[in-house]
Design a protein around this motif. Structure first.
Motif, mmCIF file in Angstrom:
data_model
loop_
_atom_site.group_PDB
_atom_site.id
_atom_site.type_symbol
_atom_site.label_atom_id
_atom_site.label_comp_id
_atom_site.label_asym_id
_atom_site.label_seq_id
_atom_site.Cartn_x
_atom_site.Cartn_y
_atom_site.Cartn_z
ATOM 1 N N ASP A 109 3.520 10.962 -6.189
ATOM 2 C CA ASP A 109 3.244 10.275 -7.445
ATOM 3 C C ASP A 109 3.877 10.999 -8.629
ATOM 4 O O ASP A 109 4.383 10.370 -9.562
ATOM 5 C CB ASP A 109 1.739 10.109 -7.667
ATOM 6 C CG ASP A 109 0.949 11.338 -7.284
ATOM 7 O OD1 ASP A 109 1.571 12.359 -6.911
ATOM 8 O OD2 ASP A 109 -0.285 11.296 -7.344
ATOM 9 N N SER A 114 6.088 6.983 -5.693
ATOM 10 C CA SER A 114 5.105 5.898 -5.728
ATOM 11 C C SER A 114 5.488 4.844 -6.759
ATOM 12 O O SER A 114 5.358 3.633 -6.504
ATOM 13 C CB SER A 114 3.716 6.465 -6.046
ATOM 14 O OG SER A 114 3.311 7.387 -5.073
ATOM 15 N N SER A 118 6.219 0.899 -6.475
ATOM 16 C CA SER A 118 5.467 -0.026 -7.323
ATOM 17 C C SER A 118 6.393 -0.939 -8.111
ATOM 18 O O SER A 118 6.147 -2.142 -8.237
ATOM 19 C CB SER A 118 4.573 0.759 -8.283
ATOM 20 O OG SER A 118 3.660 1.553 -7.579
ATOM 21 N N GLY A 197 -4.360 0.667 -9.063
ATOM 22 C CA GLY A 197 -4.794 1.202 -7.781
ATOM 23 C C GLY A 197 -6.141 0.634 -7.392
ATOM 24 O O GLY A 197 -7.172 1.199 -7.750
ATOM 25 N N THR A 264 1.267 1.776 -0.945
ATOM 26 C CA THR A 264 1.344 1.266 -2.316
ATOM 27 C C THR A 264 1.443 -0.246 -2.336
ATOM 28 O O THR A 264 0.868 -0.905 -3.218
ATOM 29 C CB THR A 264 2.544 1.885 -3.041
ATOM 30 O OG1 THR A 264 2.417 3.310 -3.037
ATOM 31 C CG2 THR A 264 2.626 1.405 -4.484
ATOM 32 N N CYS A 267 -2.424 -1.429 -1.742
ATOM 33 C CA CYS A 267 -3.487 -1.148 -2.715
ATOM 34 C C CYS A 267 -2.989 -0.548 -4.011
ATOM 35 O O CYS A 267 -3.803 -0.106 -4.834
ATOM 36 C CB CYS A 267 -4.538 -0.228 -2.098
ATOM 37 S SG CYS A 267 -3.876 1.294 -1.425
ATOM 38 N N GLY A 268 -1.693 -0.511 -4.226
ATOM 39 C CA GLY A 268 -1.177 0.028 -5.472
ATOM 40 C C GLY A 268 -1.099 1.540 -5.451
ATOM 41 O O GLY A 268 -1.555 2.200 -4.510
ATOM 42 N N PRO A 269 -0.556 2.128 -6.518
ATOM 43 C CA PRO A 269 -0.415 3.587 -6.574
ATOM 44 C C PRO A 269 -1.714 4.261 -7.013
ATOM 45 O O PRO A 269 -1.966 4.433 -8.211
ATOM 46 C CB PRO A 269 0.692 3.781 -7.620
ATOM 47 C CG PRO A 269 0.561 2.591 -8.522
ATOM 48 C CD PRO A 269 0.064 1.448 -7.682
ATOM 49 N N ILE A 270 -2.546 4.628 -6.071
ATOM 50 C CA ILE A 270 -3.811 5.295 -6.402
ATOM 51 C C ILE A 270 -3.492 6.705 -6.905
ATOM 52 O O ILE A 270 -3.014 7.550 -6.150
ATOM 53 C CB ILE A 270 -4.738 5.345 -5.185
ATOM 54 C CG1 ILE A 270 -5.011 3.924 -4.675
ATOM 55 C CG2 ILE A 270 -6.050 6.023 -5.522
ATOM 56 C CD1 ILE A 270 -5.854 3.864 -3.427
ATOM 57 N N SER A 271 -3.756 6.950 -8.166
ATOM 58 C CA SER A 271 -3.244 8.132 -8.853
ATOM 59 C C SER A 271 -3.833 9.428 -8.306
ATOM 60 O O SER A 271 -5.033 9.514 -8.035
ATOM 61 C CB SER A 271 -3.553 8.038 -10.348
ATOM 62 O OG SER A 271 -2.999 6.856 -10.897
ATOM 63 N N THR A 301 -10.650 9.260 -2.134
ATOM 64 C CA THR A 301 -10.451 7.832 -2.384
ATOM 65 C C THR A 301 -11.734 7.043 -2.170
ATOM 66 O O THR A 301 -12.074 6.167 -2.983
ATOM 67 C CB THR A 301 -9.333 7.294 -1.471
ATOM 68 O OG1 THR A 301 -8.187 8.137 -1.578
ATOM 69 C CG2 THR A 301 -8.944 5.882 -1.861
ATOM 70 N N GLY A 321 -8.159 3.686 -8.639
ATOM 71 C CA GLY A 321 -7.072 4.457 -9.217
ATOM 72 C C GLY A 321 -7.401 5.036 -10.578
ATOM 73 O O GLY A 321 -6.895 6.107 -10.945
#
Length: 351
Positions: A109, A114, A118, A197, A264, A267-271, A301, A321
């Protein structure tokens, strides 16, 4: 004299055995904590489910509580599984990348991998209207493109790699904002929720895809873990010890990009999960351990999703996220400060 020599010879073996036992205990503890937070995410919250009812629901039996089957199978369990798998992949990939580059800031990230995935996924979903496997392929291509640019511009220098990654991440963030401005209000709203996220809209086919890719990533990275630990001691020493440097770096980069990109796209870029899992697991285990990093990532998470769904005041539920981003920001600042701190001088006289 013989007794002293024998005692001296057995001391390292005793120390190694104690260290292995400690690592085994810590690994078992991480497994138990992961199982505990997973059960808490499935059973607790606004709608509480007992363990016997949960077991019956998993068997396909109906329980007396109205809507319990639907809530567990379509909301609680999918979100818990998505957090478990996504956190494990992000944690393992982050630890592998940090070990390979020998820097705690070198997580996917922070380096922009990431965000590369995205950006490609957001462009395909909002502008081109793609979905499913097409978005996953685009996310992989975006992550590979960013990785190629980073490797090409960094020329093997770790500080330059981090700086290039941060610069690319800033540029990609601006590109995402432009894509959102070009899309309509409904597309932008869905994309923003995904970019934060979130696992709130995850489906069972996506979980299946994530499970297959996650298993592949964990197996490959765990198999490379010994070589990665040797590379942490320095590239010349690792090559002298017979580590295939080029092969390990190419496979690790490829597996990390594929794992991060597929996760990603779901579920997207979970920071900051990839950033936090490696240092925490190294502190607990005493060395880089891919399995431990995966378990720590899963714990972060799942716990973050539970906090965002049930423990935040107010009616609005926060995506996972945002919670992990709030927790990871101070850790990132601490890592930046400590990485720039000069080494301490010895108090003794210089020789």
């Amino acid at each position: 004299m013989k007794r002293a020599t024998a005692a001296h010879a057995t001391t390292p073996n005793t120390f190694d055995a104690a260290r292995r036992r400690r690592r085994g205990v810590m690994l078992v503890a991480l497994v138990l904590v992961t199982f505990g937070v997973f059960l808490a995410r499935c059973l607790l919250g606004d709608f509480t489910v007992t363990i016997p009812d949960f077991v019956r629901i998993l068997r396909g039996e109906h329980v007396d509580v109205p809507a319990a089957n639907y809530i567990v199978m379509e909301s609680k369990l999918p979100r818990a599984l998505a957090c478990l798998l996504a956190g494990a992949v992000f944690g393992a990939c982050g630890a592998a990348m940090q070990s390979l580059v020998r820097n705690p800031l070198a997580s996917p990230d922070v380096l922009g991998i990431s965000l590369g995935s995205s950006t490609a996924a957001v462009f395909c979903t909002t502008i081109l209207g793609w979905s499913g496997a097409g978005v996953t392929g685009a996310a992989i291509a975006g992550g590979l493109a960013v990785s190629a640019v980073i490797l090409g511009m960094a020329r093997g220098q770790t500080p330059r790699m981090i700086l290039v990654g941060i610069a690319l991440a800033a540029a990609l963030q601006s590109l995402i904002q432009w894509i959102l401005l070009e899309s309509n209000a409904y597309q932008a709203q869905d994309a923003m929720a995904w970019l934060a996220g979130s696992v709130s809209a995850v489906s069972w086919p996506q979980i299946t895809r994530l499970a297959v890719v996650g298993a592949l990533v964990l197996v490959v990275l765990a198999a490379l873990a010994h070589w990665l630990r040797v590379l942490e001691m320095g590239r010349p020493l690792a090559i002298g010890l017979g580590v295939p440097d080029g092969f390990v770096r190419a496979v690790t980069f490829g597996v990390v990009v594929i794992g991060v990109a597929v996760t990603t796209s779901v579920c997207g870029p979970i920071s900051f999960v990839a950033l936090l899992a490696g240092p925490i697991s190294r502190r607990l285990m005493g060395r880089t351990t891919i399995v431990a990093a995966a378990l720590v990532g899963a714990i972060i998470t799942i716990a973050g999703d539970y906090v965002g769904a049930y423990l935040v005041p107010g009616d609005n539920k926060l995506p996972v996220g945002i919670i992990t981003g709030l927790a990871g920001a101070p850790v990132l600042a601490w890592l930046l400060l400590t990485s720039q701190r000069p080494p301490r001088r010895s108090k003794g006289r210089a020789s």
